[in-house]
Enzyme design. Structure first.
Site, PDB file in Angstrom:
ATOM      1  N   TYR A 119      -7.506  14.724 -10.276  1.00 24.24           N
ATOM      2  CA  TYR A 119      -6.430  13.886 -10.825  1.00 24.24           C
ATOM      3  C   TYR A 119      -5.436  14.762 -11.608  1.00 24.24           C
ATOM      4  O   TYR A 119      -4.221  14.670 -11.428  1.00 24.24           O
ATOM      5  CB  TYR A 119      -7.063  12.826 -11.734  1.00 24.24           C
ATOM      6  N   ASP A 153       0.900  -1.151   0.000  1.00 25.74           N
ATOM      7  CA  ASP A 153       0.000   0.000   0.000  1.00 25.74           C
ATOM      8  C   ASP A 153       0.943   1.206   0.000  1.00 25.74           C
ATOM      9  O   ASP A 153       1.617   1.479   1.003  1.00 25.74           O
ATOM     10  CB  ASP A 153      -0.872  -0.035   1.260  1.00 25.74           C
TER      11      ASP A 153
HETATM   12  C1  AKB Z   1      -7.883   9.106 -17.734  1.00 31.15           C
HETATM   13  O1  AKB Z   1      -8.741   9.061 -18.638  1.00 31.15           O
HETATM   14  O2  AKB Z   1      -8.077   9.595 -16.622  1.00 31.15           O
HETATM   15  C2  AKB Z   1      -6.511   8.554 -18.045  1.00 31.15           C
HETATM   16  C3  AKB Z   1      -5.583   9.624 -18.484  1.00 31.15           C
HETATM   17  C4  AKB Z   1      -5.759  10.281 -19.785  1.00 31.15           C
HETATM   18  O3  AKB Z   1      -4.676   9.952 -17.764  1.00 31.15           O
HETATM   19  N1  AKB Z   1      -6.599   7.537 -19.034  1.00 31.15           N
END
Ligand code: AKB
Length: 317
Positions: free
Chosen positions: A140, A50
């Protein structure tokens, strides 16, 4: 001294294929695959890690005398929006743990993937330059834009040789993606080969940068093999494979499966896709370490259909 590689996030879409390539390159006993859970049928050394636990990474690095780390674990764009603060915590904590263990153990090289998700409305959507303004719209993307800068910081401050690529959507027959906005471009091939209708969560004209698995694995290895002096970009490199929309990939699939049907029901992922580039300028990677993609949409589609047909015929047998 032998190269010993630790791959964190080895069960993911890219990890499972990359581990095999690394095993072929460095020998099966010199690659330590790791993830939160073991994987059925895996051949080679596997450790449960982890990556939010620094001590656990440290243990494995010490036990196997690891010299390189590939840190592939992250929560991707679509899944990450379900719980933004948790996504931030996990993506950043795992990254810091890897960078810290690498620094403290004089790890020779670290691979840290970034993504086209670092771009937002502040960047040109066509041929997005490597050094475009970064205003990511997902957590992200924010974690990756920040991570790129931390990669550069660790290089400048501590001399840690971190190398990074901004991955487009990855398309491969070997594994399934999970939690991304580009996932449709893998699912669509599975549905075509299975003779099913595909319900697409993006609009038919939503063009995004994508790359075939063989190309992206080769890019990753070529970057890691490049001489240190060649790597002038210490944040992350754009790489382009092929850009297409759902209707373009459907048209290519229809050449083999003329009855294939796709319905379009855009959901929240459309908003994410709308912020991303349509195509990528990868001249830095081309000039600095000789990157060159091989697969276009036609070649990729041919291979995907061929390989998935073999896969499903074996599953059914
Ligand atoms: C996503 O769609 O989040 C990933 C990326 C483009 O980093 N595949």
């Amino acid at each position: 001294m032998d190269t010993v590689v630790l791959v964190i996030g080895a069960n993911g879409q890219l990890g499972s294929v990359l581990v095999q390539t690394l095993q072929e390159k460095f020998g099966i006993d010199n690659v330590i695959a790791s993830d939160l859970r073991t994987k059925d049928g895996y051949t080679g050394i596997f450790e449960i890690i982890d990556a939010t636990n620094l001590e656990r990474i440290q243990d494995v690095v010490t036990t196997y005398k690891v010299t390189q780390i590939y840190h592939l674990a992250a929560i991707l764009s679509a899944k990450g929006e379900e719980n933004p603060l948790q996504t931030w915590d996990i993506n950043m904590k795992t990254m810091f743990n890897v960078f810290e263990v690498a620094r403290l153990n004089n790890i020779e090289k670290v691979f840290y993937p970034s993504s086209i998700a670092v771009f937002g409305d502040g960047a040109d959507k066509e041929s997005t330059p490597n050094d475009a303004y970064l205003d990511p719209a997902t957590v992200y993307g924010i974690s990756k834009a920040s991570g790129e800068n931390w990669a550069q910081y660790y290089f400048l401050r501590y001399g840690l040789d971190v190398r990074s690529i901004r991955y487009p959507g990855v398309i491969g027959y070997q594994s399934l993606p999970g939690g991304g906005t580009t996932d449709y471009a893998v699912d669509i091939y599975h549905k075509a080969v299975l003779g099913e209708t595909y319900d697409c969560f993006l609009k038919e004209d939503s063009t995004l940068p994508m790359i075939f698995m063989e190309d992206v694995i080769r890019a990753t290895i070529e970057l890691m093999d490049a001489p240190k002096e060649a790597i002038k970009t210490r944040t992350s490199y754009n790489i382009a494979g092929v850009s297409f929309s759902p209707s373009e990939v459907t048209a290519e699939i229809l050449k083999t499966y003329p009855d294939f049907k796709v319905n379009y029901t855009p959901d929240f992922r459309q908003k994410i896709a709308d912020k991303w580039p349509k195509s990528i300028d990868d001249s830095f990677a081309k000039t600095e370490w000789g990157w060159k993609p091989k697969y276009d949409l036609e070649a990729m589609t041919k291979t995907m259909i061929q390989e998935l047909k073999i896969y499903y015929s074996q599953v059914e047998a």
